[in-house]
Design an enzyme around this catalytic site. Structure first.
Site, mmCIF file in Angstrom:
data_model
loop_
_atom_site.group_PDB
_atom_site.id
_atom_site.type_symbol
_atom_site.label_atom_id
_atom_site.label_comp_id
_atom_site.label_asym_id
_atom_site.label_seq_id
_atom_site.Cartn_x
_atom_site.Cartn_y
_atom_site.Cartn_z
ATOM 1 N N ASP A 248 0.846 -1.188 0.000
ATOM 2 C CA ASP A 248 0.000 0.000 0.000
ATOM 3 C C ASP A 248 0.880 1.236 0.000
ATOM 4 O O ASP A 248 2.104 1.165 0.158
ATOM 5 C CB ASP A 248 -1.031 -0.014 1.131
ATOM 6 C CG ASP A 248 -0.470 0.350 2.492
ATOM 7 O OD1 ASP A 248 0.750 0.593 2.614
ATOM 8 O OD2 ASP A 248 -1.244 0.404 3.459
ATOM 9 N N LEU A 249 0.248 2.388 -0.229
ATOM 10 C CA LEU A 249 0.989 3.629 -0.454
ATOM 11 C C LEU A 249 1.209 4.373 0.852
ATOM 12 O O LEU A 249 0.281 4.536 1.658
ATOM 13 C CB LEU A 249 0.225 4.518 -1.433
ATOM 14 C CG LEU A 249 -0.032 3.904 -2.817
ATOM 15 C CD1 LEU A 249 -0.821 4.884 -3.677
ATOM 16 C CD2 LEU A 249 1.276 3.540 -3.502
ATOM 17 N N ASP B 183 -5.949 1.959 -1.461
ATOM 18 C CA ASP B 183 -4.595 2.057 -2.024
ATOM 19 C C ASP B 183 -3.811 0.774 -1.771
ATOM 20 O O ASP B 183 -2.582 0.799 -1.701
ATOM 21 C CB ASP B 183 -3.859 3.273 -1.453
ATOM 22 C CG ASP B 183 -3.660 3.182 0.065
ATOM 23 O OD1 ASP B 183 -4.543 2.607 0.729
ATOM 24 O OD2 ASP B 183 -2.642 3.671 0.573
#
Length: 313
Positions: free
Chosen positions: A191-192, A236
């Protein structure tokens, strides 16, 4: 983009519908050999034959280099059929002459099959071992059959795709593991870092653009990795599957290359990615739920270690 063969194998009733398509086409041209093919990035694969013709040496499962097949010359953008009534007299086929003599094809019709978004699927082809005249009505009917088949392919394809990014969705991931987990491989769960700030400061439209860009970078990263595919799990969060087991050294190299692709942005967009990585054995009994739980734990550790980082479970 093309539809991978492992995706086709998940489509409901694909074999039955492919057979119906060929049966309908056979009603129009009963004395010809008719087949469905699909394209990969480099090959044309013969999926289904209408019948066995001992005079024509084509068989199901045959893969031909795409640049060595006449189907690659079909105008997919204009959706136009390609017709050669006597291949021996076609100067444009000089470079393929020996191939078509070898399989004993002397007449050919190729009908393009595309998804509604323009992605090429493959062809509905009619061949004969003798020079043959193909009337316009027959070709028009074949085009209608190919069009109906393309609607089916489009619906099945959409059922497995994330509408925002075009990556595969959660349903595809779980179906893949149900059918192909015996292959073994490696799962990257990422994930970001900093994505929430993008949404809070610049709004959700900007956030959506970031997700699309991340997806494009991931797709570019895996395009040369055999049978690899990417999934948007939600928000995300992304999954990348690399089928077949890799060494720990190779896993580390891939992880570092991917992180480098995802940590370069404009100064006002401070983003990076963190990843949890889980190798899973071939023919193992480990469930996808367990793999994802382990990957989530490794991801948590990667973030705790400073983000823009990866952890192998």
């Amino acid at each position: 983009m093309v539809i991978p063969l492992h995706e086709l194998q998940m489509y409901r009733n694909f074999d039955e519908l492919a057979r119906d398509v060929l049966d309908l086409a056979k009603e129009i041209l009963p004395d010809k050999l008719i087949y469905l093919s699909s394209f990969t990035d480099s090959e044309q694969v013969i999926l289904k034959l209408s019948n066995i013709n001992p005079n024509i040496h084509v068989s199901e499962g045959t893969a031909i280099k795409l640049n060595r097949t006449v189907c690659n010359r079909i105008d997919f953008e204009k959706n136009q059929p390609l017709v050669f009534e006597d291949t021996s007299k076609e100067a444009s086929l000089d470079d393929l002459r020996s191939l078509y003599e070898k399989v004993n094809i002397n007449a050919y019709v190729g009908i393009p099959i595309s998804l509604k978004n323009g992605e090429r699927f493959g062809t509905l082809c009619v061949v004969h071992d003798q020079a043959t005249h193909f009337d316009k009505k027959s070709i028009s009917m074949l085009q209608k059959i190919a069009k109906m088949f393309s609607y089916y392919l489009t619906l099945e394809n959409l059922a497995y795709k994330d509408s925002l990014t075009g990556l595969y969705n959660r349903q595809y991931l779980f179906n893949f593991f149900a059918d192909f987990s015996k292959l073994g491989g490696v799962l990257f769960f990422l994930d970001l870092d900093g994505f929430k700030k993008v949404n809070d400061v610049y709004g959700h439209d900007a956030g959506d653009q970031v997700l699309k860009e991340v997806s494009a970078r991931i797709q570019q990263f895996i395009k040369d990795q055999e049978e690899a595919f990417a999934v948007r799990l939600g928000g995300d969060e992304f999954i990348i599957i690399f089928p077949h087991m890799s060494s720990r050294e190779e896993i580390g190299k891939r992880a570092e290359h991917l992180l480098n692709r995802l940590n370069t942005w404009k100064p006002e967009c401070q983003l990076s990615a963190s990843m949890g990585i889980v190798p899973y054995p071939a023919n193992g009994n480990i469930s996808l739920d367990t793999i994802l739980k382990n990957a989530d734990g490794a991801l948590y550790n990667a973030k705790a270690a400073g983000k823009n980082n990866y952890e192998i479970f």
